[in-house]
Design a protein around this motif. Structure first.
Motif, mmCIF file in Angstrom:
data_model
loop_
_atom_site.group_PDB
_atom_site.id
_atom_site.type_symbol
_atom_site.label_atom_id
_atom_site.label_comp_id
_atom_site.label_asym_id
_atom_site.label_seq_id
_atom_site.Cartn_x
_atom_site.Cartn_y
_atom_site.Cartn_z
ATOM 1 N N LYS A 19 -2.741 -1.287 0.737
ATOM 2 C CA LYS A 19 -3.896 -1.737 1.435
ATOM 3 C C LYS A 19 -3.724 -2.987 2.287
ATOM 4 O O LYS A 19 -4.646 -3.261 3.245
ATOM 5 N N TYR A 20 -3.037 -3.676 1.635
ATOM 6 C CA TYR A 20 -2.909 -5.185 2.320
ATOM 7 C C TYR A 20 -2.390 -5.008 3.742
ATOM 8 O O TYR A 20 -1.478 -4.292 3.896
ATOM 9 N N PRO A 21 -2.987 -5.990 4.580
ATOM 10 C CA PRO A 21 -2.624 -5.829 6.085
ATOM 11 C C PRO A 21 -1.204 -6.043 6.504
ATOM 12 O O PRO A 21 -0.780 -5.629 7.234
ATOM 13 N N LYS A 22 -0.577 -6.948 5.484
ATOM 14 C CA LYS A 22 0.863 -7.174 5.946
ATOM 15 C C LYS A 22 1.988 -7.006 4.872
ATOM 16 O O LYS A 22 1.436 -6.764 3.670
ATOM 17 N N ILE A 23 2.986 -6.750 5.361
ATOM 18 C CA ILE A 23 4.148 -6.535 4.345
ATOM 19 C C ILE A 23 4.601 -7.825 3.763
ATOM 20 O O ILE A 23 5.257 -8.760 4.763
ATOM 21 N N THR A 24 4.770 -8.246 2.705
ATOM 22 C CA THR A 24 4.831 -9.534 2.289
ATOM 23 C C THR A 24 6.354 -9.756 1.752
ATOM 24 O O THR A 24 6.773 -10.892 1.641
ATOM 25 N N GLY A 25 6.616 -8.570 0.823
ATOM 26 C CA GLY A 25 8.137 -8.824 0.211
ATOM 27 C C GLY A 25 7.984 -9.422 -1.009
ATOM 28 O O GLY A 25 8.890 -9.702 -1.667
ATOM 29 N N TYR A 26 6.517 -9.547 -1.646
ATOM 30 C CA TYR A 26 6.428 -10.043 -2.842
ATOM 31 C C TYR A 26 5.599 -9.057 -3.481
ATOM 32 O O TYR A 26 4.614 -8.597 -3.218
ATOM 33 N N TYR A 27 6.182 -8.804 -4.832
ATOM 34 C CA TYR A 27 5.562 -7.690 -5.552
ATOM 35 C C TYR A 27 4.303 -8.390 -6.623
ATOM 36 O O TYR A 27 4.683 -8.875 -7.787
ATOM 37 N N GLY A 28 3.036 -8.595 -6.133
ATOM 38 C CA GLY A 28 1.908 -9.008 -6.955
ATOM 39 C C GLY A 28 1.036 -7.793 -7.369
ATOM 40 O O GLY A 28 1.412 -6.918 -7.293
ATOM 41 N N ARG A 29 -0.213 -8.265 -7.457
ATOM 42 C CA ARG A 29 -1.053 -7.463 -8.234
ATOM 43 C C ARG A 29 -1.548 -6.343 -7.125
ATOM 44 O O ARG A 29 -1.758 -5.231 -7.560
ATOM 45 N N VAL A 30 -1.586 -6.566 -5.864
ATOM 46 C CA VAL A 30 -1.811 -5.517 -4.954
ATOM 47 C C VAL A 30 -0.478 -4.474 -4.932
ATOM 48 O O VAL A 30 -1.054 -3.494 -4.692
ATOM 49 N N THR A 31 0.532 -4.813 -4.826
ATOM 50 C CA THR A 31 1.542 -3.989 -4.901
ATOM 51 C C THR A 31 1.418 -3.109 -6.199
ATOM 52 O O THR A 31 1.717 -1.748 -6.022
ATOM 53 N N ALA A 32 1.302 -3.665 -7.345
ATOM 54 C CA ALA A 32 1.291 -3.130 -8.568
ATOM 55 C C ALA A 32 0.166 -1.931 -8.455
ATOM 56 O O ALA A 32 0.470 -0.857 -9.161
ATOM 57 N N ASP A 33 -1.110 -2.181 -7.993
ATOM 58 C CA ASP A 33 -2.192 -1.262 -8.117
ATOM 59 C C ASP A 33 -1.726 -0.149 -7.268
ATOM 60 O O ASP A 33 -2.265 0.965 -7.472
ATOM 61 N N ALA A 34 -0.874 -0.414 -5.963
ATOM 62 C CA ALA A 34 -0.536 0.511 -5.196
ATOM 63 C C ALA A 34 0.243 1.596 -5.956
ATOM 64 O O ALA A 34 0.148 2.827 -5.743
ATOM 65 N N VAL A 35 0.975 1.096 -6.654
ATOM 66 C CA VAL A 35 2.225 1.861 -7.403
ATOM 67 C C VAL A 35 1.688 2.593 -8.482
ATOM 68 O O VAL A 35 1.712 3.756 -8.598
ATOM 69 N N LYS A 36 0.800 2.109 -9.164
ATOM 70 C CA LYS A 36 -0.326 2.637 -10.125
ATOM 71 C C LYS A 36 -1.018 3.687 -9.429
ATOM 72 O O LYS A 36 -0.831 4.942 -10.196
ATOM 73 N N ALA A 37 -1.639 3.603 -8.354
ATOM 74 C CA ALA A 37 -2.379 4.714 -7.854
ATOM 75 C C ALA A 37 -1.419 5.850 -7.399
ATOM 76 O O ALA A 37 -1.722 6.883 -7.612
ATOM 77 N N TYR A 38 -0.199 5.470 -6.820
ATOM 78 C CA TYR A 38 0.940 6.504 -6.589
ATOM 79 C C TYR A 38 1.265 7.241 -8.159
ATOM 80 O O TYR A 38 1.265 8.442 -7.999
ATOM 81 N N GLN A 39 1.338 6.685 -8.830
ATOM 82 C CA GLN A 39 1.981 7.136 -10.364
ATOM 83 C C GLN A 39 1.038 8.085 -10.958
ATOM 84 O O GLN A 39 1.185 9.160 -11.327
ATOM 85 N N ARG A 40 -0.560 7.579 -10.529
ATOM 86 C CA ARG A 40 -1.510 8.128 -11.019
ATOM 87 C C ARG A 40 -1.642 9.669 -10.402
ATOM 88 O O ARG A 40 -2.072 10.859 -11.006
ATOM 89 N N GLU A 41 -1.411 9.852 -9.159
ATOM 90 C CA GLU A 41 -1.631 10.776 -8.114
ATOM 91 C C GLU A 41 -0.420 11.802 -8.516
ATOM 92 O O GLU A 41 -0.593 12.962 -8.319
ATOM 93 N N LYS A 42 0.843 11.457 -8.716
ATOM 94 C CA LYS A 42 1.770 12.167 -9.006
ATOM 95 C C LYS A 42 2.009 12.476 -10.514
ATOM 96 O O LYS A 42 2.823 13.222 -10.856
ATOM 97 N N LYS A 43 1.157 12.050 -11.440
ATOM 98 C CA LYS A 43 1.125 12.323 -12.755
ATOM 99 C C LYS A 43 2.183 12.268 -13.626
ATOM 100 O O LYS A 43 2.836 12.861 -14.391
ATOM 101 N N ILE A 44 2.640 10.865 -13.187
ATOM 102 C CA ILE A 44 3.838 10.208 -14.011
ATOM 103 C C ILE A 44 3.183 8.934 -14.870
ATOM 104 O O ILE A 44 2.067 8.697 -14.359
ATOM 105 N N THR A 45 3.924 8.495 -15.421
ATOM 106 C CA THR A 45 3.503 7.287 -16.412
ATOM 107 C C THR A 45 2.881 6.098 -15.618
ATOM 108 O O THR A 45 3.720 5.682 -14.414
ATOM 109 N N VAL A 46 1.813 5.884 -15.688
ATOM 110 C CA VAL A 46 1.107 4.761 -14.944
ATOM 111 C C VAL A 46 1.301 3.378 -15.472
ATOM 112 O O VAL A 46 0.780 2.906 -16.451
#
Length: 491
Positions: A146-173
């Motif tokens: 959801k963050y407006p810019k592509i930063t190239g840094y894996y912070g909490r926002v990116t981790a939350d996005a990955v978790k949301a994707y993993q949750r949606e695909k029913k793989i380990t969150v």
């Protein structure tokens, strides 16, 4: 916010910071796993992080990831402690957190064969680079990032996005972009990269050396940068050869009577480099002369004052050559048909002085002394930035801040020019045995040596820009005490 109310807030925050930082204590929602001891009876987002880690390792079921630390979580922690030869008390303290995070970081997902070599480099909080950029871009395309810019840094926002994707695909969150997650995410790609390399698209750079549609990497970045310098590309330098880059290449080829293919072959790249060099040679002043971006002092003040008298500078005269001063110099140079570099070289300064004299304006007198360093203003300015988002490489209010960019920005307002990296700031500072308000405290986080820093504001608190943006943290929490390197004075 009106100026009066802003000053009132600033005054209130400053007094709190210097008298104990009571108003700036981090809320519970700002903490991360390891920031506090977790035990039976607690309900907190960190408990949910703990439960997910225990779920990933087989000590809990998914239905127990609730955020509440009850008897089931306590028993799961005890089982983990027993297996890892820790004190079996069911309390998640420093040693237990360390063991859990280390174990989670190396655990292979059950569905991934242990003998298989990972096709994708594992990315997690603290990772950075073009692999992270590509991950963020794909997650953004799928509406998870959801963050407006592509930063190239894996912070909490990116981790939350990955978790949301993993949750949606029913793989380990887990919030970690491991091989399984990326294989699923990039399943439309025709090929997978070698271990540790960035995945490439279906049309890789051909063997001939030409860059074309879907090429990626540092060479594309340089191509975009050169096209931008010559006015053929006006978008972000994202290292991806897309339709806009192709259009820029075609426009350049057409302008310089080259075959209009849209592919940056060796002939196109050579011509592009030659034209960029030619332009820079024509415009650049001698490197050792002139006032330019980041220059400070009374000469900058005089420049600003003269430009203001001529109507090219309408801002506060502050002794600091920033973006506004650079823009004003460019406007003057353009108006008087000088090379538009934004650098106040000897020719530009002489012309400015002559025009001031011609108009009968009293020449500006430089400030004899810069304003003294103010700890109160430093802390107050920092307090007003709480909540500003983290951006890797950021050092302005508009784009956000990374760790060192935040410090450089604040100290610059106090007429103190800091080096740009945490390591160089550490080298430049004067060691102090115990931090006082205004000193910089340093920590060893994701790599050996000083890699994170913040400004000490009293009462064991410091303000810094981390993965959650600009926030205030408690110096006494185990996460920080375990990583503390020391404090230094930079003024």
């Amino acid at each position: 916010m009106k100026k009066g109310s802003t000053n009132a807030v600033k005054t209130l925050v400053i007094s709190s910071a210097c008298a104990g930082a009571i108003l700036l204590l981090p809320s519970k929602g700002e903490a991360a796993l390891g920031d506090q001891v977790l035990r039976n009876g607690m309900k907190h987002p960190d408990v949910k992080e703990l439960q997910r880690a225990l779920l990933q390792q087989g000590y809990l079921k998914s239905s127990y990831v609730t955020g509440y630390y009850g008897s089931i979580t306590t028993n799961a922690v005890k089982q983990f402690q027993k297996k890892h030869h820790l004190v079996i008390d069911g309390i998640t303290g420093k040693m237990t957190v360390r063991a859990i995070t280390q174990t989670t970081g190396i655990k292979t997902p059950p569905s991934t064969p242990k003998t298989a070599e990972a096709a994708y480099k594992t990315l997690k909080q603290g990772s950075q680079g073009i692999e992270v950029e590509r991950l963020q871009r794909k997650l953004k395309e799928l509406k998870y990032f959801k963050y407006p810019k592509i930063t190239g840094y894996y912070g909490r926002v990116t981790a939350d996005a990955v978790k949301a994707y993993q949750r949606e695909k029913k793989i380990t969150v887990s919030g970690i972009a491991d091989d399984r997650t990326q294989l699923l995410l990039f399943k439309t790609s025709s090929t997978a990269p070698a271990k540790g390399q960035m995945p490439v698209s279906a049309k890789p750079k051909p063997a001939s050396g030409a860059l074309r549609l879907n090429s990626v990497g540092s060479e594309v970045y340089e191509l975009q940068s050169n096209l931008k310098d010559l006015g053929f590309y006006s978008y972000s330098l994202d290292r991806i050869f897309g339709k806009r880059t192709e259009a820029g290449v075609k426009s350049f080829q057409k302008a310089y009577k080259l075959p209009v293919t849209g592919a940056a072959d060796s002939k196109t790249l050579a011509k592009l480099s030659a034209e960029v060099k030619k332009k820079k040679d024509e415009q650049a002043p001698p490197p050792s002369t002139g006032l330019r971006l980041k220059s400070v002092g009374p000469q900058v003040y005089q420049l600003q004052s003269n430009l203001k008298a001529l109507g090219f500078y309408t801002y506060k005269m502050d002794n600091i050559f920033g973006k506004m001063t650079e823009s004003s110099v460019k406007s003057f140079q353009k108006a008087y048909k000088l090379p538009v570099t934004g650098v106040a070289d000897s020719r530009t300064l002489e012309k400015i002085t002559a025009e001031v004299k011609k108009k009968g304006i009293e020449p500006a007198k430089p400030e004899t002394a810069a304003k003294p360093f103010s700890v109160i203003n430093l802390v107050g300015d920092a307090a007003e930035l709480v909540g500003t988002p983290y951006t890797w490489g950021g050092d302005t209010l508009e784009e956000g801040f990374d760790c060192s960019g935040f410090l450089v920005y604040l100290f610059k307002k106090q007429n103190v020019q800091l080096p740009r990296t945490v390591a160089s700031i550490w080298s430049a500072g004067k060691p102090v045995s115990k931090p006082k308000v205004g000193d910089i405290v340093f920590f060893e986080t994701y790599k050996k040596g000083p890699s994170h820093a913040g400004i000490y504001i009293g009462n064991s608190n410091f303000v810094h820009s981390g993965s959650r943006g600009v926030t205030v943290s408690d110096f006494r929490l185990s996460y920080w005490t375990d990583r503390y390197l020391g404090a230094k004075q930079l003024y």
